[in-house]
Design a protein around this motif. Structure first.
Motif, PDB file in Angstrom:
ATOM      1  N   THR A  15      -3.900   4.575   0.844  1.00  0.00           N
ATOM      2  CA  THR A  15      -4.006   5.065  -0.530  1.00  0.00           C
ATOM      3  C   THR A  15      -5.190   4.418  -1.244  1.00  0.00           C
ATOM      4  O   THR A  15      -5.949   5.088  -1.956  1.00  0.00           O
ATOM      5  CB  THR A  15      -2.703   4.775  -1.291  1.00  0.00           C
ATOM      6  N   ASP A  63      -2.738  12.594  -0.547  1.00  0.00           N
ATOM      7  CA  ASP A  63      -2.061  11.345  -0.184  1.00  0.00           C
ATOM      8  C   ASP A  63      -0.603  11.644   0.155  1.00  0.00           C
ATOM      9  O   ASP A  63       0.194  11.911  -0.735  1.00  0.00           O
ATOM     10  CB  ASP A  63      -2.164  10.368  -1.361  1.00  0.00           C
ATOM     11  N   GLU A  64      -0.297  11.606   1.440  1.00  0.00           N
ATOM     12  CA  GLU A  64       1.052  11.902   1.941  1.00  0.00           C
ATOM     13  C   GLU A  64       1.634  13.172   1.325  1.00  0.00           C
ATOM     14  O   GLU A  64       2.677  13.139   0.679  1.00  0.00           O
ATOM     15  CB  GLU A  64       1.982  10.721   1.654  1.00  0.00           C
TER      16      GLU A  64
HETATM   17 MG   LIG Z   1      -0.030   5.107   0.125  1.00  0.00          MG
END
Ligand SMILES: [Mg+2]
Ligand SMILES: Nc1ncnc2c1ncn2[C@@H]1O[C@H](COP(=O)(O)OP(=O)(O)OP(=O)(O)O)[C@@H](O)[C@H]1O
Lengths: 235, 384
Positions: free
Chosen positions: A49, A170-171
């Protein structure tokens, strides 16, 4: 090198933790070309991240240089980094981050409001983006009235409507079931093919990894492995 | 600006109940602030009207030797009014002592023409009375000396030679006024009677002008017109305004606190949203602007809401007046039974401007915090 869109040189990121410092990223050197479909993979806390935030110019490195579309993110003013995000970078978050008081249509339109478009242009672009993700029917719904999978598709439409050069996710599938994860990955891959947008993911998810054309393994803030994968369908 | 306004409006409407609660509190503050000031203005206006009607008339002509602020001048501060003078009602003021229930109470004796109409003092009660020395007093006097209509009380006074004399007087009427200046420590007698018992035939201390009076300079007398006499009262009103503006500011502070609170709260509660705005390419300045406008929009919505129920309320109260509890009359302030609030355009406009401007400022202050936010932490919702 001619199509390099992201150029990371000796990126180190340290965070203040109490009295000391914690090195979240340690001397990262990476390049990404236009149109790549790449993912950062690694255990929790490996710095995925943090690295994506630096590329998205939401954060800047403690050391090193992050050139995004030729611009050094650490040297941009607030305005310039806002402009970079406004015109060139789309974000997709794990929890969608849709604006709750706006309808699906307005959420997607929001990205365009910050640019200069006429209402008619915006309408055309929003409907096209909703069409990419198959949600034209839900245009008037509020985010709390749609499913998680649909919510993430709205987020994709919102990130893609301005046709950014880079999309940071992000994910994106962490909160989705397998079926929806596949739907979303397929959509993003299609957009990657059609619009030649560079996609950068972070993920723990095996399902996501199988779509990636390049996987960068991070561990303790360092690049452990960087591998180009030839997609199965291309074999 | 247009975009920020649109977004702010959407955010407010979208927030639903929270918005309306705030708007309700603010609009209530608006209405109370305006009402309170209107009440004070109405009260002041009434004090003026009453003072004119009971005490000042169209001004006082005074004997040069008499100083209304110095009781020692009463001794010599009187004289005969020229025969040519017209449109005044002479009043002779002398000192005396009454002995209600054996107590000794110093009083001012005021002789006034029984036929006068320039002051509200109910002098026709003299005409109707058959008492030897009829007297009229105000409520305050009646209370302090414990006198009722029909009571007799011993009065002692000096005549023009300084010789003491005494007689019983009869209370024939008790009037009710907000003006202490014609009431406290005073006994009104028919002018003719006061002349007779003091031997000061045809003399007066002051003369009250009526509306036809023309001021021509008279030897031995000076005229003070209504405006000059009201200056004193105006000064008192100014003083009162200062103390009432403290109340005004207090109410305003409460209203602003409500906005400030909402703004501070919303900045923490809406960190993720703020992070999203920034990720979507909003500049920090744009986000600050959005939140500031949201805050000031509260005051505009509150203004609209306040007008909807406030305006009819003020019109109604301006017509019917507000009854004041009897008890408040004992507090020594001149309070009428009813006060008619005066809500002027100026009051409304000032209040609206003041609240809107300060609402914008108190919204801006917390919003400025946003500009220092780390968008990454905001997106995680981890700011403290
Ligand atoms: Mg992360
Ligand atoms: N603002 C911060 N202050 C201090 N430490 C931080 C901060 N942000 C991240 N870190 C630390 O940096 C490291 C990397 O965090 P990062 O969020 O990049 O990991 P990640 O790979 O995305 O993990 P996950 O898979 O759990 O999302 C972690 O150990 C984290 O605790």
């Amino acid at each position: 090198m001619k199509n390099t869109i992201i150029n990371l040189k000796n990126i180190t990121k340290r965070f203040k933790v109490g009295d000391g410092e914690f090195t979240a990223l340690n001397n990262i050197n990476l390049n990404f070309q236009k149109g790549e479909f790449a993912g950062f993979v690694g255990p929790s806390g490996s710095g995925k991240t943090t690295l994506l935030n630096i590329i998205g110019s939401l954060d800047s490195p403690s050391e090193g240089q992050a050139l995004v579309m030729g611009k050094d993110v650490a040297k941009l003013s607030h305005r310039e980094s806002a402009d970079l995000r406004n015109y060139h970078i789309g974000f997709i978050f794990q929890v969608y981050n849709l604006l709750p008081v706006y309808t699906v249509y307005e959420n997607v339109e929001f990205a365009l409001l910050l640019q200069n478009h006429t209402k008619a242009e915006r309408h055309k672009m929003v409907m096209e983006a909703l069409d990419w993700v198959g949600l034209t029917d839900l245009a008037d719904k509020k985010p709390d009235r749609i499913s998680g999978g649909e919510g993430q598709r709205v987020a994709i439409a919102r990130a893609m409507v301005k046709r950014p050069e880079i999309l940071i996710a992000d994910e994106p599938t962490a909160n989705l079931d397998a079926e929806n994860a596949h739907i979303i990955l397929k959509m993003m891959k299609r957009l990657n093919d059609e619009l030649n947008t560079t996609f950068l993911f972070s993920t723990h998810d095996e399902k996501v990894m199988q779509y990636m054309e390049r996987i960068v393994h991070l561990r303790d803030g360092e690049v452990e492995k960087d591998s180009i994968i030839v997609a199965e369908k291309d074999k | 600006m247009k975009l920020a306004l649109q977004l702010a409006y959407k955010n407010l409407i979208g927030a639903g109940l929270r918005t309306w609660l705030n708007v309700a509190v603010l609009s209530f503050a608006f209405v109370i602030i305006i009402f309170f000031n209107g009440l004070m203005d109405g009260w002041n206006q009434q004090a003026k009207t009453d003072t004119i009607a009971w005490e000042i008339g169209f001004g006082h002509l005074r004997n040069d030797a008499y100083d209304p602020f110095d009781p020692f001048t009463l001794q010599d501060g009187h004289g005969k009014l020229p025969n040519t003078i017209e449109n005044v009602s002479p009043v002779l003021i002398q000192q005396g002592t009454i002995y209600p229930e054996g107590r000794m109470v110093s009083v001012l004796l005021k002789g006034i023409e029984t036929s006068q109409t320039v002051l509200e003092i109910p002098t026709d009660a003299f005409i109707k009375s058959t008492a030897k020395i009829p007297a009229i007093i105000g409520n305050r006097m009646a209370k302090s000396a414990n006198l009722k209509v029909g009571d007799e009380v011993l009065l002692r006074w000096r005549d023009k030679n300084g010789t003491f004399d005494a007689s019983n007087i009869t209370i024939v009427s008790i009037f009710d006024t907000t003006v202490a200046g014609v009431d406290a420590g005073q006994i009104w007698l028919p002018l003719q009677t006061l002349w007779e018992i003091t031997g000061l035939q045809n003399e007066a201390t002051i003369a009250i002008a009526n509306k036809n009076f023309v001021d021509a300079s008279l030897d031995g007398w000076n005229f003070e017109n209504r405006a000059v006499m009201l200056k004193n009262l105006d000064e008192i009103i100014e003083m009162k305004k200062i103390s009432s503006s403290i109340m005004y500011l207090l109410l305003l502070a409460i209203a602003l606190l409500a906005i400030f609170d909402t703004q501070v709260l919303s900045i923490f509660r809406r960190q993720k949203e703020i992070g999203t705005y920034i990720a979507l390419g909003m500049t920090r300045a744009q986000v600050v602007k959005l939140f500031t406008i949201e805050g000031s929009l509260y005051s505009i919505l509150a203004m609209i809401a306040g007008c909807i129920y406030g305006v009819p309320l003020f019109i109604y109260l301006g017509k019917t007046g507000i009854g004041m509890p009897q008890a408040s009359q004992d507090m020594g302030i001149s309070l009428a039974d009813k006060i008619y609030p005066i809500v002027g355009v100026q009051l409304i406009v000032t209040t609206i401007l003041l609240v809107t401007i300060s609402a914008t400022i108190v919204s801006f202050l917390p919003a400025k915090k946003i500009s220092k936010m780390n968008p990454v932490l905001a997106l995680k919702g981890k700011l403290q």
